[in-house]
Write a protein that holds these residues in place. Structure first.
Motif, PDB file in Angstrom:
ATOM      1  N   ALA A 190      25.850   2.375  34.569  1.00  0.00           N
ATOM      2  CA  ALA A 190      24.436   2.767  34.563  1.00  0.00           C
ATOM      3  C   ALA A 190      23.882   2.883  35.974  1.00  0.00           C
ATOM      4  N   ASP A 191      24.273   1.946  36.836  1.00  0.00           N
ATOM      5  CA  ASP A 191      23.754   1.918  38.196  1.00  0.00           C
ATOM      6  C   ASP A 191      24.309   3.104  38.990  1.00  0.00           C
ATOM      7  N   TYR A 192      23.427   3.811  39.669  1.00  0.00           N
ATOM      8  CA  TYR A 192      23.853   5.018  40.372  1.00  0.00           C
ATOM      9  C   TYR A 192      24.839   4.704  41.493  1.00  0.00           C
ATOM     10  N   HIS A 193      24.625   3.607  42.198  1.00  0.00           N
ATOM     11  CA  HIS A 193      25.545   3.234  43.263  1.00  0.00           C
ATOM     12  C   HIS A 193      26.919   2.906  42.677  1.00  0.00           C
ATOM     13  N   HIS A 209      42.392   5.918  32.819  1.00  0.00           N
ATOM     14  CA  HIS A 209      41.083   5.280  32.761  1.00  0.00           C
ATOM     15  C   HIS A 209      40.006   6.347  32.605  1.00  0.00           C
ATOM     16  N   VAL A 210      38.968   6.007  31.848  1.00  0.00           N
ATOM     17  CA  VAL A 210      37.840   6.902  31.624  1.00  0.00           C
ATOM     18  C   VAL A 210      36.573   6.210  32.097  1.00  0.00           C
ATOM     19  N   ASP A 211      35.844   6.853  33.013  1.00  0.00           N
ATOM     20  CA  ASP A 211      34.524   6.389  33.405  1.00  0.00           C
ATOM     21  C   ASP A 211      33.475   7.249  32.728  1.00  0.00           C
ATOM     22  N   LEU A 212      32.387   6.627  32.293  1.00  0.00           N
ATOM     23  CA  LEU A 212      31.305   7.353  31.641  1.00  0.00           C
ATOM     24  C   LEU A 212      30.017   7.134  32.409  1.00  0.00           C
ATOM     25  N   TYR A 213      29.352   8.231  32.759  1.00  0.00           N
ATOM     26  CA  TYR A 213      28.092   8.183  33.482  1.00  0.00           C
ATOM     27  C   TYR A 213      26.986   8.755  32.598  1.00  0.00           C
ATOM     28  N   GLY A 214      25.849   8.094  32.608  1.00  0.00           N
ATOM     29  CA  GLY A 214      24.676   8.622  31.934  1.00  0.00           C
ATOM     30  C   GLY A 214      23.511   8.638  32.896  1.00  0.00           C
ATOM     31  N   ALA A 215      22.727   9.693  32.880  1.00  0.00           N
ATOM     32  CA  ALA A 215      21.550   9.800  33.743  1.00  0.00           C
ATOM     33  C   ALA A 215      20.303   9.741  32.875  1.00  0.00           C
ATOM     34  N   GLY A 216      19.542   8.664  32.986  1.00  0.00           N
ATOM     35  CA  GLY A 216      18.353   8.512  32.149  1.00  0.00           C
ATOM     36  C   GLY A 216      18.638   7.621  30.951  1.00  0.00           C
ATOM     37  N   ALA A 217      17.560   7.140  30.325  1.00  0.00           N
ATOM     38  CA  ALA A 217      17.694   6.163  29.248  1.00  0.00           C
ATOM     39  C   ALA A 217      18.491   6.701  28.066  1.00  0.00           C
ATOM     40  N   THR A 218      18.198   7.910  27.649  1.00  0.00           N
ATOM     41  CA  THR A 218      18.889   8.471  26.491  1.00  0.00           C
ATOM     42  C   THR A 218      20.362   8.709  26.786  1.00  0.00           C
ATOM     43  N   SER A 219      20.655   9.334  27.912  1.00  0.00           N
ATOM     44  CA  SER A 219      22.045   9.626  28.249  1.00  0.00           C
ATOM     45  C   SER A 219      22.831   8.345  28.499  1.00  0.00           C
ATOM     46  N   TRP A 220      22.168   7.331  29.052  1.00  0.00           N
ATOM     47  CA  TRP A 220      22.846   6.046  29.244  1.00  0.00           C
ATOM     48  C   TRP A 220      23.221   5.430  27.908  1.00  0.00           C
ATOM     49  N   PHE A 221      22.336   5.515  26.923  1.00  0.00           N
ATOM     50  CA  PHE A 221      22.668   5.019  25.586  1.00  0.00           C
ATOM     51  C   PHE A 221      23.869   5.768  25.016  1.00  0.00           C
TER      52      PHE A 221
END
Length: 312
Positions: A164-167, A132-144
């Protein structure tokens, strides 16, 4: 003086020692700031020393920082550098278009010299084999960017989720296990909540692929660092140069993971497109390349990592 000093700096950066590479990256990111700094200020910001700054200037062909600053100031005064966008308020429309287009092209071209190919190959192998792969983005651009890469990996047959949600990033990190992969995307690379989620995932045995600038807190945690440095944008801290470099890296990852998974990835794309075709959506597509042996007639689903070709 070389007529393209910033190009020379970019070329030297590719094979410079780590400390000097940081100095060169700071020059490329904001040459105007470097012009205003003293030896000591530049050394402090690059976490190096004044002698290292001197050696870096000599690598570029100058006796010291003062001589280098003079040459840099002369080049910036000329404007139109292909590696640093300098749009002034007086520029006509065609000049603005030209400068921004050349800056964007230079940003994409610079990805090639910044990526460590052995590290990239290792990251691709880890992603392709991950349960499984989880992807995290911090901020609008990185989330996109995280959502875009998740959609690509999912279509190749990988189990992948973008959070997207930090929790929820932290909850997902706690649910990771050995063999899993977390891909964290952040230009700034210092968001505390993102770092917490990454730490939790790594504690469960997951490996971290970080798409960020070298020298960030996120980069320091990476098992596989895809380090990309770009100049800050004049309007937004994370601007078009960051968009383009990260999108280019995402495309590279997609194609390499598809190659690694082989025929199974192509078959997955074929089934997805067929499902869309039956429902009358997403029908204007390019034909997929086949990675099967043309003489065998075998469509196989082995996912052989040695299969050749490129994802459509």
């Amino acid at each position: 003086m070389s007529p393209c000093l910033l190009q020379k700096i970019a070329a030297l950066r590719g094979h410079a020692p780590a400390t000097r590479r940081t100095i060169l990256e700071l020059i490329l990111e904001d040459p105007d700031r470097v012009l205003q700094e003293s030896f000591e200020q530049l050394a402090e910001r690059s976490r190096s020393s004044v002698p290292t700054i001197m050696r870096t200037c000599r690598d570029l062909g100058f006796a010291g920082l003062r001589e280098f600053k003079l040459a840099l100031a002369q080049e910036l005064a000329l404007g139109g550098s292909p590696l640093h966008r300098r749009v002034s308020i007086e520029d006509a429309t065609d000049a603005v278009v030209d400068k921004i287009a050349r800056s964007a092209a230079a940003s994409v071209s610079g990805v090639r010299g910044q990526l460590d190919v052995p590290v990239l190959d290792a990251a691709v192998a880890a992603i392709a084999a991950a349960p499984h792969v989880d992807l995290y983005g911090a901020g609008a651009t990185s989330w996109f960017m995280a959502c875009d890469l998740q959609a690509r990996l999912f279509r190749l047959g990988l189990s992948a989720t973008a959070w997207a949600d930090y929790h929820l990033q932290q909850v997902a990190g706690a649910a990771q296990r050995p063999g899993g992969v977390v891909i964290a995307i952040s230009h700034v690379g210092g968001m505390p909540s993102l770092l917490d989620a990454v730490d939790i995932a790594r504690a469960q045995g997951a490996r971290l692929v970080a798409l960020t600038r070298p020298g960030t807190a996120l980069a320091a945690r990476a098992d596989f660092l895809l380090g990309l440095s770009v100049p800050d944008d004049a309007v937004m801290h994370v601007g078009i140069d960051a968009y383009l470099t990260h999108l280019t890296a995402i495309e590279i990852l997609t194609v390499l993971v598809a190659q690694r998974r082989g025929a199974s990835a192509v078959q997955r794309l074929q089934r997805t497109r067929e499902a869309f075709r039956r429902h009358g959506i997403d029908t204007a597509v390019h034909p997929l390349q086949s990675w099967d042996d043309p003489d065998s007639g075998d469509n196989g689903d082995s996912g052989d990592g040695d299969a050749k070709g490129a994802a459509a």
